[in-house]
Motif scaffolding. Sequence first.
Motif, short mmCIF file in Angstrom:
data_model
loop_
_atom_site.label_atom_id
_atom_site.label_comp_id
_atom_site.label_asym_id
_atom_site.label_seq_id
_atom_site.Cartn_x
_atom_site.Cartn_y
_atom_site.Cartn_z
N ASP A 333 0.80 -1.23 0.00
CA ASP A 333 0.00 0.00 0.00
C ASP A 333 0.84 1.28 0.00
O ASP A 333 0.29 2.38 -0.03
N PHE A 334 2.17 1.16 -0.03
CA PHE A 334 3.00 2.33 -0.32
C PHE A 334 2.63 2.90 -1.68
O PHE A 334 2.91 4.06 -1.99
N ALA A 335 1.96 2.06 -2.49
CA ALA A 335 1.49 2.51 -3.81
C ALA A 335 0.64 3.77 -3.71
O ALA A 335 0.70 4.64 -4.60
N PHE A 336 -0.16 3.89 -2.64
CA PHE A 336 -0.99 5.09 -2.49
C PHE A 336 -0.13 6.35 -2.36
O PHE A 336 -0.48 7.40 -2.88
N MET A 337 0.99 6.23 -1.66
CA MET A 337 1.88 7.38 -1.50
C MET A 337 2.52 7.75 -2.82
O MET A 337 2.71 8.93 -3.13
#
Length: 351
Positions: A333-337
């Motif tokens: 979920d680092f993808a959101f950043m």
Amino acid sequence: MLLAEGILDLQAEMQAIRRDLHAHPELRFEEHRTAGVVAEKLKAWGYEVTTGVGGTGVVGRLRQGSSSRSLGLRADMDALPIAEANTFEHRSRNPGRMHACGHDGHTTMLLAAAKHLSRHPAFDGTLNLIFQPGEEGGAGARKMIEDGLFTRFHCDAVFGAHNWPGIAVGQFGVTPGPMMGSSNEFEITLSGKGAHAAMPHNGADPVIAATHLVQALQSIITRNKKPIDAAVLSVTEIHAGEATNIIPDSAVIRGTVRTFSIEVLDLVESRMRAMVEQLPPAFGVSARMEFIRNYPPTINDPEQTAFAVSVMRDIVGPENVNERIEPTMGAEDFAFMLLERPGCYIFIGNG
């Protein structure tokens, strides 16, 4: 290996912190003790500390010089609902919970960086250390962003890292562009009409429709998307019936879809919906689908990736940096950043 001067002096202290965190794992958005440890350490080292960001997230800010430049470094804090079978002294003391994905290590690595940089602030600008809750299925990065992460703590770029089995200790892996896949799940419910197995003509068999639908869904991967675009559609559950001599009223299909781009994901979902609407009626069965988009693909910014590669090469040498590592369909979920700010996500070899 070229390490920052004095960093090894922190080894014993950081090992103790890591073992303490490992012994007290907390699940997503329950990281109260962990967040408390992080906040206490950051305050002691001179950081401006903000707690409760996105639930149990913590952000430590360190300013140096007069530049308006700012950087974000992120670590995740949550554990998994797994019973630990280890016997060493710092094994989990919370039954049914374990740091099986290494987030205790990620948190400690960022704390080590925090202490070192507070002692040796050789930079001009603002450093934001982001300790994130709820990575394991909780989309904690998104919750922090929704809570104003990047408006309250401006970052020109953001970086994250994950320990990675299969890469040798002392090596790094990264690639520009897609690094990890999107994570999405679906549930298809088929409604027919039950009948005795000896008289199938009196019913509408959802099992037959389900088996045909499962096969048809795979044609999306082989016939609808471009062959050079990566995607995987996995049916992982089929549930129907309770008796060997009864055709059931309904059947349920569940599974996941993973892609390296939103455009391919849009295509797959669209084609799935068309098949769910059109194929089952040919068997006298109706169907509906719920499609849940969990995490988007993790896509590294080329410029920031090149910068990260240069730093990793300085530390371990070019021969120990795989700058074109094969991407994985696992999700993060680092993808959101990375949707909000340019940045880079790297793998750290742990053997």
